[in-house]
Design a protein around this motif. Structure first.
Motif, PDB file in Angstrom:
ATOM      1  N   LYS A  23       2.701  26.760 -23.361  1.00 49.40           N
ATOM      2  CA  LYS A  23       3.381  28.037 -23.629  1.00 49.40           C
ATOM      3  C   LYS A  23       3.603  28.837 -22.347  1.00 49.40           C
ATOM      4  CE  LYS A  23       4.395  31.815 -26.172  1.00 49.40           C
ATOM      5  NZ  LYS A  23       5.779  32.135 -26.255  1.00 49.40           N
ATOM      6  N   LEU A  24       2.617  28.861 -21.460  1.00 52.91           N
ATOM      7  CA  LEU A  24       2.724  29.654 -20.234  1.00 52.91           C
ATOM      8  C   LEU A  24       3.660  29.043 -19.206  1.00 52.91           C
ATOM      9  CD1 LEU A  24      -0.964  30.789 -19.619  1.00 52.91           C
ATOM     10  CD2 LEU A  24       0.952  32.197 -20.355  1.00 52.91           C
ATOM     11  N   PHE A  25       3.669  27.713 -19.080  1.00 51.79           N
ATOM     12  CA  PHE A  25       4.358  27.087 -17.962  1.00 51.79           C
ATOM     13  C   PHE A  25       5.485  26.123 -18.316  1.00 51.79           C
ATOM     14  CE2 PHE A  25       0.035  27.981 -16.368  1.00 51.79           C
ATOM     15  CZ  PHE A  25       0.364  28.832 -15.321  1.00 51.79           C
ATOM     16  N   VAL A  26       5.526  25.573 -19.531  1.00 55.81           N
ATOM     17  CA  VAL A  26       6.438  24.468 -19.799  1.00 55.81           C
ATOM     18  C   VAL A  26       7.574  24.842 -20.752  1.00 55.81           C
ATOM     19  CG1 VAL A  26       6.614  22.092 -20.635  1.00 55.81           C
ATOM     20  CG2 VAL A  26       4.603  22.811 -19.347  1.00 55.81           C
ATOM     21  N   ILE A  27       7.256  25.256 -21.943  1.00 54.28           N
ATOM     22  CA  ILE A  27       8.293  25.522 -22.951  1.00 54.28           C
ATOM     23  C   ILE A  27       7.936  26.792 -23.707  1.00 54.28           C
ATOM     24  CG2 ILE A  27       7.302  24.174 -24.840  1.00 54.28           C
ATOM     25  CD1 ILE A  27      10.262  23.138 -25.243  1.00 54.28           C
ATOM     26  N   ASP A  28       8.980  27.518 -24.098  1.00 53.20           N
ATOM     27  CA  ASP A  28       8.753  28.744 -24.856  1.00 53.20           C
ATOM     28  C   ASP A  28       9.748  28.784 -26.004  1.00 53.20           C
ATOM     29  OD1 ASP A  28       7.636  31.144 -25.564  1.00 53.20           O
ATOM     30  OD2 ASP A  28       8.178  32.198 -23.725  1.00 53.20           O
ATOM     31  N   ILE A  29       9.381  29.471 -27.051  1.00 55.78           N
ATOM     32  CA  ILE A  29      10.245  29.652 -28.205  1.00 55.78           C
ATOM     33  C   ILE A  29      10.500  31.145 -28.329  1.00 55.78           C
ATOM     34  CG2 ILE A  29      10.475  29.368 -30.692  1.00 55.78           C
ATOM     35  CD1 ILE A  29       8.467  27.009 -30.432  1.00 55.78           C
ATOM     36  N   LEU A  30      11.773  31.531 -28.304  1.00 54.97           N
ATOM     37  CA  LEU A  30      12.146  32.937 -28.358  1.00 54.97           C
ATOM     38  C   LEU A  30      13.083  33.194 -29.522  1.00 54.97           C
ATOM     39  CD1 LEU A  30      12.982  33.438 -24.571  1.00 54.97           C
ATOM     40  CD2 LEU A  30      10.861  34.040 -25.729  1.00 54.97           C
ATOM     41  N   HIS A  31      13.028  34.394 -30.056  1.00 55.35           N
ATOM     42  CA  HIS A  31      13.939  34.810 -31.119  1.00 55.35           C
ATOM     43  C   HIS A  31      14.914  35.826 -30.538  1.00 55.35           C
ATOM     44  CE1 HIS A  31      11.654  32.697 -34.150  1.00 55.35           C
ATOM     45  NE2 HIS A  31      10.571  33.165 -33.576  1.00 55.35           N
ATOM     46  N   VAL A  32      16.188  35.608 -30.781  1.00 58.18           N
ATOM     47  CA  VAL A  32      17.236  36.448 -30.215  1.00 58.18           C
ATOM     48  C   VAL A  32      17.400  37.708 -31.046  1.00 58.18           C
ATOM     49  CG1 VAL A  32      19.709  36.568 -29.687  1.00 58.18           C
ATOM     50  CG2 VAL A  32      18.437  34.456 -29.292  1.00 58.18           C
ATOM     51  N   SER A  33      17.488  38.823 -30.336  1.00 58.13           N
ATOM     52  CA  SER A  33      17.771  40.102 -30.971  1.00 58.13           C
ATOM     53  C   SER A  33      18.933  40.724 -30.211  1.00 58.13           C
ATOM     54  CB  SER A  33      16.537  41.005 -30.904  1.00 58.13           C
ATOM     55  OG  SER A  33      16.853  42.281 -31.405  1.00 58.13           O
ATOM     56  N   GLN A  42      23.670  33.452 -31.870  1.00 64.24           N
ATOM     57  CA  GLN A  42      23.764  34.531 -32.851  1.00 64.24           C
ATOM     58  C   GLN A  42      22.499  35.388 -32.867  1.00 64.24           C
ATOM     59  OE1 GLN A  42      26.607  34.858 -34.870  1.00 64.24           O
ATOM     60  NE2 GLN A  42      27.438  33.195 -33.640  1.00 64.24           N
ATOM     61  N   ASP A  43      22.641  36.622 -33.301  1.00 58.20           N
ATOM     62  CA  ASP A  43      21.502  37.499 -33.519  1.00 58.20           C
ATOM     63  C   ASP A  43      20.580  36.830 -34.540  1.00 58.20           C
ATOM     64  OD1 ASP A  43      19.867  39.776 -33.499  1.00 58.20           O
ATOM     65  OD2 ASP A  43      21.050  40.792 -35.032  1.00 58.20           O
ATOM     66  N   GLY A  44      19.297  36.698 -34.212  1.00 56.62           N
ATOM     67  CA  GLY A  44      18.334  36.059 -35.106  1.00 56.62           C
ATOM     68  C   GLY A  44      18.088  34.588 -34.815  1.00 56.62           C
ATOM     69  N   ASP A  45      18.881  33.969 -33.935  1.00 55.29           N
ATOM     70  CA  ASP A  45      18.672  32.565 -33.592  1.00 55.29           C
ATOM     71  C   ASP A  45      17.327  32.365 -32.894  1.00 55.29           C
ATOM     72  OD1 ASP A  45      21.063  31.676 -34.606  1.00 55.29           O
ATOM     73  OD2 ASP A  45      22.025  31.327 -32.669  1.00 55.29           O
ATOM     74  N   THR A  46      16.798  31.159 -33.004  1.00 56.42           N
ATOM     75  CA  THR A  46      15.589  30.762 -32.290  1.00 56.42           C
ATOM     76  C   THR A  46      15.996  29.856 -31.145  1.00 56.42           C
ATOM     77  OG1 THR A  46      14.272  30.911 -34.304  1.00 56.42           O
ATOM     78  CG2 THR A  46      13.359  29.596 -32.513  1.00 56.42           C
ATOM     79  N   LEU A  47      15.492  30.164 -29.943  1.00 53.58           N
ATOM     80  CA  LEU A  47      15.830  29.392 -28.756  1.00 53.58           C
ATOM     81  C   LEU A  47      14.611  28.658 -28.229  1.00 53.58           C
ATOM     82  CD1 LEU A  47      17.822  32.090 -26.736  1.00 53.58           C
ATOM     83  CD2 LEU A  47      18.728  30.393 -28.328  1.00 53.58           C
ATOM     84  N   PHE A  48      14.823  27.460 -27.722  1.00 56.57           N
ATOM     85  CA  PHE A  48      13.791  26.712 -27.027  1.00 56.57           C
ATOM     86  C   PHE A  48      14.135  26.759 -25.544  1.00 56.57           C
ATOM     87  CE2 PHE A  48      13.644  25.266 -31.311  1.00 56.57           C
ATOM     88  CZ  PHE A  48      12.294  25.069 -31.557  1.00 56.57           C
ATOM     89  N   LYS A 166      15.574  27.976 -18.611  1.00 55.36           N
ATOM     90  CA  LYS A 166      16.894  27.561 -19.070  1.00 55.36           C
ATOM     91  C   LYS A 166      16.805  27.236 -20.565  1.00 55.36           C
ATOM     92  CE  LYS A 166      20.210  23.830 -18.433  1.00 55.36           C
ATOM     93  NZ  LYS A 166      20.527  22.622 -17.664  1.00 55.36           N
ATOM     94  N   VAL A 167      17.763  27.742 -21.324  1.00 55.54           N
ATOM     95  CA  VAL A 167      17.788  27.490 -22.762  1.00 55.54           C
ATOM     96  C   VAL A 167      18.139  26.023 -22.995  1.00 55.54           C
ATOM     97  CG1 VAL A 167      18.928  28.051 -24.933  1.00 55.54           C
ATOM     98  CG2 VAL A 167      18.369  29.873 -23.322  1.00 55.54           C
ATOM     99  N   LEU A 168      17.270  25.318 -23.741  1.00 51.23           N
ATOM    100  CA  LEU A 168      17.481  23.904 -24.057  1.00 51.23           C
ATOM    101  C   LEU A 168      18.387  23.748 -25.261  1.00 51.23           C
ATOM    102  CD1 LEU A 168      13.870  22.528 -23.634  1.00 51.23           C
ATOM    103  CD2 LEU A 168      15.795  22.214 -22.090  1.00 51.23           C
ATOM    104  N   TRP A 169      18.058  24.440 -26.331  1.00 51.24           N
ATOM    105  CA  TRP A 169      18.853  24.378 -27.548  1.00 51.24           C
ATOM    106  C   TRP A 169      18.455  25.515 -28.445  1.00 51.24           C
ATOM    107  CZ3 TRP A 169      14.916  20.826 -26.759  1.00 51.24           C
ATOM    108  CH2 TRP A 169      13.898  20.810 -27.691  1.00 51.24           C
ATOM    109  N   ARG A 170      19.297  25.729 -29.452  1.00 50.59           N
ATOM    110  CA  ARG A 170      19.018  26.793 -30.420  1.00 50.59           C
ATOM    111  C   ARG A 170      18.933  26.217 -31.807  1.00 50.59           C
ATOM    112  NH1 ARG A 170      23.520  28.436 -33.162  1.00 50.59           N
ATOM    113  NH2 ARG A 170      25.449  27.584 -32.368  1.00 50.59           N
TER     114      ARG A 170
END
Length: 170
Positions: A23-33, A42-48, A166-170
């Motif tokens: 989580k700290l160094f490799v990959i993160d999951i974010l929610h778009v607002s 889109q608003d509400g999408d989840t990004l990797f 860098k965003v990998l996919w949504r």
């Protein structure tokens, strides 16, 4: 304590540690607002997000400790602006030329980056027109939804050292 219990605790601790490092160094999951990257995101999408795309970031920080790559045109990147993580598209990299045009009769302003023409407000045009190219170590990042995006047109170029992934996919 039984041997099985000690082994279970060890496995749990190792798993939690591995998860924290990922989580700290490799990959993160974010929610778009927000709507600044519509229609691509889109608003509400989840990004990797690949946090190792450009280097190793400081944990809970906003800078790279070690850098091995820079964003390319078209990459969707994340970085901190005004203490918030933002998602924008890299439209120009270090050394790219910026061509400005204005039609003051119609109050139409724009900047041309490669084959892309990006609209500007008069205030953005006045602020940017002295920059003929993207400075070394920086990118020009813009939201896909020009009308609703606050981006490099408003706050200037983004330092590559401040890009968190860098965003990998949504």
């Amino acid at each position: 304590m039984k041997k099985d219990s000690k082994l279970l605790i060890l496995v749990l601790c190792l798993g939690l540690s591995a998860g924290l490092i990922l989580k700290l160094f490799v990959i993160d999951i974010l929610h778009v607002s927000g709507r600044s990257m519509m229609p691509a995101i889109q608003d509400g999408d989840t990004l990797f997000v690949n946090k190792l795309a450009f280097g190793i970031i400081t944990p809970y920080g906003e800078k790279l400790l070690l850098q091995w790559a820079e964003p390319k045109r078209g990459d969707v990147v994340i970085y901190l602006y005004d203490n918030k993580i933002v998602v924008k598209r890299c439209v120009a990299v270090s050394g790219d030329l910026l061509e400005y045009s204005e039609d003051s009769g119609y109050s139409v302003y724009s900047v041309k980056v490669g084959s892309s023409k990006i609209s500007l407000t008069q205030e953005q045009f006045d602020r940017m027109k002295s920059s003929q190219s993207v400075p070394e170590g920086y990118i020009f990042a813009v939201g896909d939804n020009y009308e609703e995006s606050i981006d490099s047109r408003s706050y200037g170029f983004v330092s590559v050292k401040n890009i968190l992934g860098k965003v990998l996919w949504r």
